[in-house]
Design an enzyme around this catalytic site. Sequence first.
Site, short mmCIF file in Angstrom:
data_model
loop_
_atom_site.label_atom_id
_atom_site.label_comp_id
_atom_site.label_asym_id
_atom_site.label_seq_id
_atom_site.Cartn_x
_atom_site.Cartn_y
_atom_site.Cartn_z
N ASP A 190 0.85 -1.22 0.12
CA ASP A 190 0.17 0.28 0.01
C ASP A 190 0.84 1.15 0.03
O ASP A 190 2.11 1.14 0.22
CB ASP A 190 -0.79 0.06 1.30
CG ASP A 190 -2.54 0.20 0.92
OD1 ASP A 190 -2.55 1.17 0.29
OD2 ASP A 190 -3.30 -0.20 1.51
N ASP A 277 -10.49 2.93 -3.24
CA ASP A 277 -11.15 1.71 -2.88
C ASP A 277 -12.60 1.62 -3.40
O ASP A 277 -13.34 2.50 -3.44
CB ASP A 277 -11.08 1.68 -1.14
CG ASP A 277 -9.81 1.34 -0.62
OD1 ASP A 277 -8.71 1.60 -1.49
OD2 ASP A 277 -9.76 1.29 0.55
C1 GLA Z 1 -6.02 1.12 1.66
C2 GLA Z 1 -6.25 0.01 0.49
C3 GLA Z 1 -7.30 -0.99 0.86
C4 GLA Z 1 -6.96 -1.57 2.22
C5 GLA Z 1 -6.78 -0.54 3.29
C6 GLA Z 1 -6.15 -1.02 4.60
O1 GLA Z 1 -7.18 1.99 1.58
O2 GLA Z 1 -6.46 0.69 -0.73
O3 GLA Z 1 -7.33 -1.97 -0.10
O4 GLA Z 1 -5.80 -2.33 2.21
O5 GLA Z 1 -5.68 0.27 2.92
O6 GLA Z 1 -6.02 0.01 5.61
#
Ligand code: GLA
Length: 632
Positions: A190, A277
Amino acid sequence: MIRLHLPTIAAACALAALPLSAAADELDPTGAWSAYSGGQAPLPPMGWNSWNAFYHDVDEEKVIASAQVIVDSGLADAGYRYINIDDGWWLKRDADTGRMVIRTATFPSAATGSDRTSFRPLTDRLHAMGLKAGIYSDIGRNSCGQTFGHGNANNPAGTLAEREVGLYDHIEQDIALYFGEWGFDYIKVDGCGIRGMGADNPNVQKGIYREMAPLIDFDSIAKTDVPAVKDLFAQVGQALVRHNPDGDFLYSLCIWGSANVRSWAKEYGNISRTSEDIAPYWGRMLHNLDSASRRALYAQPGNWNDPDMLFVGTGDFDSDHPAEARSHFSLWAMLNAPLIIGYDLRKATPEQLAILGNRDLIALNQDPAGNQAVLAYDTEDVQFFVKTLADGTKAVALFNRTATPIPVTLTADHLKYAADGEIALTDLWSGEASSFTGEQEFTLAPHETRVFRAAGTRALPGGMYLSEMPGRINVAEEGIDFPEPDPMIHRAIVPWQNTRSNGERPRYTGWGGARADSTPYGQMLRIADREFLTGIGVLANSRLEVRGDGFRRFSAMVGRDDSGSDDGSRVRFEVYGDGKLLGASEWMGLAEPAKPLSVDTGGAAIVELVVRGDGKATRPVPVTWGDAALLP
Ligand code: GLA
């Protein structure tokens, strides 16, 4: 990864007489395939991830229970393999050794009795079930939960230094631990720690986390340090190679379409997120879909667009919404998206398992040719996606984005099939067989996606249009000087912000990238008033690598596209085979009729399509490889 620019002497001599263009050396042929070929992603990965099911409230029991359903329900046999732990697993980084410590309250098998926690018992257990194991980290010092303040319960504990659980300054140590010692097979990296830990972060101001000047400004590519971001992801890639001598790893980049990652992810890792997301709302699914759907030329075996994990099972995709759940799954299958389930499978109904386990849909996603579906019809109401399969037949998805029924007409042209030949269809959700000649009407129910296998007479017998085989194309240089956000992506409410702003803005760079059957800016391909239903649209100063094995000729009708501006600049089209110049056009201006460019490739493994500008353009110059095809 380091890109080699080694033109052969012959090609260098042939080019010596040409005027220099802005990016001349980057356009030199390499005779090589420059996209990433490390890791294990000849097909899009399939599996399960804890995040959309449990968020930070993840624990060992939940992970194992979901893995068990995957095995018992037959989903493992259908291809789901990776069991991935997302954010929430970590307790801290040991102050003395820097070694990561697992939260044993939630992952009890990690308490090995020594002072060193280990995920080995868990990965051993998953491997013994015939599955593979994935872990999660961040490229910065801190995680997303820490950066954005969510998931406080399972956020890392201890001193400021102990709470720095991300890879930053620990790449070598952490990758050695996760892959060498703990035995993971997959990592999602990430990017929150390099995005949101600036001086304005409230927890930085309170002294809870160390300030890190953001490398990514999500709303400004000009204020994003793209080379620094690339360098960090490259370091992880190199460590993965070092600590996986057998090459059995999968590298997932998660910087949500920022930092112009669309243009470089395919050189650095196996899958790359194209947007922020997904959430279990229809509009959010459309947003994530659109972030990948016009990028067919940016995915090939080894490198896939990742519009984020599946949300089948939840919210607008729950058991009361089977049409929506089937659409979400169908579209991800057609786009060659990773099929990563994000649901508490202990609750899954037989109908939900049947959606996730639809073998015909999975076969489209896992087709070895690796051609992401191309848009054959594109509006905000209805879209048709067409995917060419390894056996030369097609799959087509007819997608109703709206909440009302819509009558649609599928034509032979959409499928690049002959209008006078019979086209056999098999509906992959109902199993029903039918056929038509010329065109066929359907009524799509609200939010419905009809998906068919289609077999007919190919419009181009023997050969293949390039836009039918995006899996064989790597956009090595896309000719974009100033990356711009893509305005075509559905702007959905961001659920975690709701309407506390004045709206969503276009964000993800990628506007103007190479397209199949479209200009880079979404226009019909057209040279001097002649329209091309098929072809590749790209900007001048571009270089495409095309896998040419199995074919002997390349042919196209080339020219500046009518959608460009009349700036008096000219372009030249060049075709190379394994690094040698095979043929070129004259220098061509706007409104000059399309010229044929047909060469014998001699079966070259890598055919390169280069378009040079004369350096005089004042605006981006769309150019068209009309009817571009490889022929026997
Ligand atoms: C980000 C990623 C998600 C998830 C969250 C976890 O938002 O895009 O897919 O992994 O972090 O905190």
